[in-house]
Design a protein around this motif. Structure first.
Motif, PDB file in Angstrom:
ATOM      1  N   PRO A 290     140.321  22.767   6.063  1.00  0.00           N
ATOM      2  CA  PRO A 290     139.039  23.001   7.078  1.00  0.00           C
ATOM      3  C   PRO A 290     137.897  22.140   6.516  1.00  0.00           C
ATOM      4  O   PRO A 290     137.571  21.942   5.576  1.00  0.00           O
ATOM      5  CB  PRO A 290     138.756  24.421   6.962  1.00  0.00           C
ATOM      6  CG  PRO A 290     139.393  24.856   5.648  1.00  0.00           C
ATOM      7  CD  PRO A 290     140.452  24.163   5.207  1.00  0.00           C
ATOM      8  N   VAL A 291     137.124  21.504   7.518  1.00  0.00           N
ATOM      9  CA  VAL A 291     136.032  20.826   7.389  1.00  0.00           C
ATOM     10  C   VAL A 291     134.814  21.194   7.953  1.00  0.00           C
ATOM     11  O   VAL A 291     134.702  21.381   9.100  1.00  0.00           O
ATOM     12  CB  VAL A 291     136.281  19.188   7.749  1.00  0.00           C
ATOM     13  CG1 VAL A 291     135.130  18.379   7.476  1.00  0.00           C
ATOM     14  CG2 VAL A 291     137.512  18.703   6.864  1.00  0.00           C
ATOM     15  N   PHE A 292     133.684  21.244   7.208  1.00  0.00           N
ATOM     16  CA  PHE A 292     132.366  21.637   7.956  1.00  0.00           C
ATOM     17  C   PHE A 292     131.437  20.613   7.758  1.00  0.00           C
ATOM     18  O   PHE A 292     131.290  19.847   7.103  1.00  0.00           O
ATOM     19  CB  PHE A 292     131.690  22.853   7.328  1.00  0.00           C
ATOM     20  CG  PHE A 292     132.240  24.186   7.577  1.00  0.00           C
ATOM     21  CD1 PHE A 292     131.711  24.940   8.325  1.00  0.00           C
ATOM     22  CD2 PHE A 292     133.243  24.582   6.613  1.00  0.00           C
ATOM     23  CE1 PHE A 292     132.303  26.262   8.794  1.00  0.00           C
ATOM     24  CE2 PHE A 292     133.906  25.974   6.939  1.00  0.00           C
ATOM     25  CZ  PHE A 292     133.394  26.651   7.901  1.00  0.00           C
ATOM     26  N   LEU A 293     130.854  20.171   9.030  1.00  0.00           N
ATOM     27  CA  LEU A 293     130.113  19.118   9.279  1.00  0.00           C
ATOM     28  C   LEU A 293     128.817  19.701   9.557  1.00  0.00           C
ATOM     29  O   LEU A 293     128.372  20.547  10.646  1.00  0.00           O
ATOM     30  CB  LEU A 293     130.374  18.276  10.294  1.00  0.00           C
ATOM     31  CG  LEU A 293     131.810  17.718  10.450  1.00  0.00           C
ATOM     32  CD1 LEU A 293     132.236  16.813  11.757  1.00  0.00           C
ATOM     33  CD2 LEU A 293     132.041  16.610   9.199  1.00  0.00           C
ATOM     34  N   VAL A 294     127.721  19.154   8.814  1.00  0.00           N
ATOM     35  CA  VAL A 294     126.127  19.474   9.342  1.00  0.00           C
ATOM     36  C   VAL A 294     125.583  18.447  10.294  1.00  0.00           C
ATOM     37  O   VAL A 294     125.921  17.377   9.883  1.00  0.00           O
ATOM     38  CB  VAL A 294     125.473  19.572   7.897  1.00  0.00           C
ATOM     39  CG1 VAL A 294     123.932  19.978   8.569  1.00  0.00           C
ATOM     40  CG2 VAL A 294     125.818  20.792   7.368  1.00  0.00           C
ATOM     41  N   GLY A 295     125.146  18.891  11.350  1.00  0.00           N
ATOM     42  CA  GLY A 295     124.691  17.763  12.202  1.00  0.00           C
ATOM     43  C   GLY A 295     123.041  18.274  12.522  1.00  0.00           C
ATOM     44  O   GLY A 295     122.819  19.500  12.716  1.00  0.00           O
ATOM     45  N   HIS A 296     122.425  17.060  12.702  1.00  0.00           N
ATOM     46  CA  HIS A 296     120.917  17.424  12.849  1.00  0.00           C
ATOM     47  C   HIS A 296     120.607  17.533  14.456  1.00  0.00           C
ATOM     48  O   HIS A 296     121.545  17.053  15.394  1.00  0.00           O
ATOM     49  CB  HIS A 296     120.204  16.098  12.362  1.00  0.00           C
ATOM     50  CG  HIS A 296     120.063  16.192  10.844  1.00  0.00           C
ATOM     51  ND1 HIS A 296     119.386  17.405  10.170  1.00  0.00           N
ATOM     52  CD2 HIS A 296     120.508  15.367   9.954  1.00  0.00           C
ATOM     53  CE1 HIS A 296     119.401  17.019   8.727  1.00  0.00           C
ATOM     54  NE2 HIS A 296     120.256  16.120   8.592  1.00  0.00           N
ATOM     55  N   VAL A 297     119.648  18.213  14.793  1.00  0.00           N
ATOM     56  CA  VAL A 297     119.428  18.170  16.027  1.00  0.00           C
ATOM     57  C   VAL A 297     118.327  17.523  16.562  1.00  0.00           C
ATOM     58  O   VAL A 297     117.166  17.051  15.890  1.00  0.00           O
ATOM     59  CB  VAL A 297     119.238  20.069  16.141  1.00  0.00           C
ATOM     60  CG1 VAL A 297     118.246  20.163  17.582  1.00  0.00           C
ATOM     61  CG2 VAL A 297     120.361  20.669  16.258  1.00  0.00           C
ATOM     62  N   THR A 298     118.142  16.987  17.756  1.00  0.00           N
ATOM     63  CA  THR A 298     116.990  16.187  18.088  1.00  0.00           C
ATOM     64  C   THR A 298     115.917  16.894  18.683  1.00  0.00           C
ATOM     65  O   THR A 298     116.033  18.257  19.003  1.00  0.00           O
ATOM     66  CB  THR A 298     117.280  15.035  19.291  1.00  0.00           C
ATOM     67  OG1 THR A 298     118.094  15.886  20.263  1.00  0.00           O
ATOM     68  CG2 THR A 298     118.668  14.249  18.797  1.00  0.00           C
ATOM     69  N   LYS A 299     114.841  16.386  19.054  1.00  0.00           N
ATOM     70  CA  LYS A 299     113.615  17.118  19.634  1.00  0.00           C
ATOM     71  C   LYS A 299     114.035  17.912  20.985  1.00  0.00           C
ATOM     72  O   LYS A 299     113.657  19.041  21.044  1.00  0.00           O
ATOM     73  CB  LYS A 299     112.659  16.109  20.005  1.00  0.00           C
ATOM     74  CG  LYS A 299     111.873  15.682  18.645  1.00  0.00           C
ATOM     75  CD  LYS A 299     110.377  14.845  19.236  1.00  0.00           C
ATOM     76  CE  LYS A 299     110.885  13.442  18.985  1.00  0.00           C
ATOM     77  NZ  LYS A 299     111.680  12.370  19.590  1.00  0.00           N
ATOM     78  N   ASP A 300     114.812  17.373  21.716  1.00  0.00           N
ATOM     79  CA  ASP A 300     115.278  18.199  22.963  1.00  0.00           C
ATOM     80  C   ASP A 300     116.486  19.240  22.425  1.00  0.00           C
ATOM     81  O   ASP A 300     116.888  19.856  23.585  1.00  0.00           O
ATOM     82  CB  ASP A 300     115.720  17.238  24.211  1.00  0.00           C
ATOM     83  CG  ASP A 300     117.187  16.444  23.769  1.00  0.00           C
ATOM     84  OD1 ASP A 300     117.403  16.468  22.480  1.00  0.00           O
ATOM     85  OD2 ASP A 300     117.502  15.987  24.688  1.00  0.00           O
ATOM     86  N   GLY A 301     116.810  19.341  21.412  1.00  0.00           N
ATOM     87  CA  GLY A 301     117.680  20.402  21.345  1.00  0.00           C
ATOM     88  C   GLY A 301     119.199  20.055  20.970  1.00  0.00           C
ATOM     89  O   GLY A 301     120.064  21.076  20.689  1.00  0.00           O
TER      90      GLY A 301
END
Ligand code: TYD
Ligand code: MG
Length: 454
Positions: free
Chosen positions: A208-219
């Motif tokens: 299993p792989v977990f990826l962290v993703g950033h969120v832009t200003k609009d969500g």
């Protein structure tokens, strides 16, 4: 050498164009195009050809569940994932910076390391020293958590294939890059290609792989919505940084329901699971004060009692103010109009502020009746019965419409110790038993206000 050619790609949705354009014709975003370099040969076909061949087979000959679920030791997280981590799955966790994504994953892999063995945590954002500082704070000292500071996806996959960890965490997908593409890390094509490579690794190695993703200003998750299509599960970590509550929400799940939420509290020793959110949200409720109503709401499949407050005061200007925090602004103005026209309350010259306590956002229509009663209570300056809950959707002619899962809401209220409930008449007719509450069915807003202000 492969021929390279340049093109322009929307950084928000991935739409490609040979020329630069100001507005994306696909997602409507302005000024989102950036130049990308791409080899003339398509990589996509190369990826697919790696996947290996599979034979057609009848459905009933397919045996068993592929892979077992492993528990992270954090029950709220397990539930959101659909009952634990599925081996070979790829999960994307999105959220605002500083909301606690890295903290949550560090706590989760600690639980996995204790139970199942080695885990690999790859960070392109923080140095091992910084991660160690955080781990000290969380009292995590496992020797089975292996840290790697690396941003090249090829070397990450290489290391992971040698180590064969129980879980691989990439923090964050925007910092990794592949040598196959010349664009900058974090651009759409990089993020998509890296995610595809990690997906391939997860499926092949059954890790299993977990990826962290950033969120832009609009969500939305920064870079590509395409990323959401690639991965198996998408989780959003939400909350208000001014408040301690965090909600982990499923947006997509190939292995479970998308109706689940997990509730956490950020403390000085990391994220704590919140077992009984209703009690927590009602902790500081002022009793016998006007403009406060408790609504039985449903978040996913969980009942949640929340307090809605309002303040109605004489406006000093020609244009009265309306403010809504945690509920839909348009919904509030609509309900104010219903109160004026159908019940005859004079709200025209009044400033109205509505707030959901605890930094929660409630979007379901069952909250309507709560907004109505809290505004009426504040205007009349009459406190409501502190042991009263309400829920129900309000229509434009002042009628109260039935909502889903009435019984679950009533049961939760009974558990917390409420005595009365004003609910839609349509729900009251069908409900079996009263669970120790006095249940009042209301046909319209007038009925409801009569019941709550005796
Ligand atoms: P972090 O996990 O670094 O957020 P993300 O990875 O989503 O950017 O969370 C950092 C925030 O959490 C930071 O504001 C400090 C706070 N925090 C605590 O309040 N208690 C703790 O025990 C930890 C580790 C962090
Ligand atoms: Mg982080």
């Amino acid at each position: 050498m492969a021929k390279t050619k340049n093109f322009f790609q929307c950084q928000s949705c991935g739409y490609a164009s040979p020329k630069w354009i100001g507005k994306c014709p696909d997602c409507g975003e302005w000024n989102s195009f950036a130049e990308e370099k791409k080899e003339a040969v398509s990589r996509q076909s190369a990826i697919i050809s790696h996947l290996g061949k599979s034979e057609p087979q009848p459905l009933n000959s397919v045996t068993g569940e592929r892979g077992q679920r492993s528990s992270t030791g954090i029950r709220e997280l397990d539930r959101v994932l659909g009952g634990g981590i599925v081996s070979g799955s790829v999960t994307l966790i999105g959220g605002d910076p500083g909301i606690g994504k890295s903290t949550l994953l560090l706590q989760a892999i600690c639980g996995i390391a204790e139970k199942y063995g080695k885990v690999l945590y790859v960070s392109g954002e923080e140095s091992p020293e910084q991660i160690k500082l955080r781990a000290d704070r969380l009292a995590i000292h496992s020797g089975d958590i292996i840290l790697l500071s690396e941003t090249s996806v090829e070397s990450i996959v290489h290391t992971a294939s040698k180590l064969l960890p129980k879980v691989l965490v990439i923090d964050s997908i925007q910092t990794v890059y592949t040598e196959d593409i010349l664009s900058a890390p974090g651009s759409v094509s990089q993020v998509r290609e890296c995610a595809a490579k990690l997906m391939l690794f997860a499926k092949r190695a059954d890790i299993p792989v977990f990826l962290v993703g950033h969120v832009t200003k609009d969500g939305s998750i920064a870079g590509p919505r395409v990323l959401e299509h690639i991965v198996d599960t998408v989780l959003y970590f939400e909350g208000d940084r001014g408040h301690a509550f965090r909600i982990l929400r499923t947006v997509k799940n190939r292995f479970g329901s998308t109706n689940e939420i997990g509730i956490f509290e950020m403390s000085d020793a990391g994220l704590l699971e919140v077992e009984n959110p209703s009690e927590l949200f009602l902790l500081e409720r002022p009793l016998n004060s006007s403009g406060s109503t408790v609504v039985a709401s449903i978040e996913g499949t969980r009942p949640l009692l929340v307090e809605i407050q309002s303040l109605v005061s004489q406006s000093n200007f020609g244009m009265p103010r309306r403010t809504a925090i945690g509920v839909d602004f348009n919904r509030v103005t609509l309900l104010v109009a219903v109160l004026e026209k159908k019940v005859g309350l004079h709200l025209g010259g009044m400033d109205i502020f509505v707030n959901v306590v605890g930094g929660l956002k409630i979007i379901e229509p069952a909250v309507d009746l709560g907004i109505i009663t809290t505004i009426a209570s504040s205007l009349k300056d009459i406190p409501l019965d502190p042991k009263l809950i309400v829920f129900g959707e309000v229509g434009l002619s002042g009628e109260i419409r039935a909502v889903a899962q009435a019984e679950t809401r009533i049961k939760e209220a009974a558990k917390i110790g409420f005595h009365r409930a004003v609910i839609p008449a349509g729900n009251a007719e069908k409900i079996k038993g009263n669970f120790g509450l006095e249940i009042i069915g209301a046909q319209n807003v007038e009925d409801c206000l009569e019941a709550v202000f005796p």
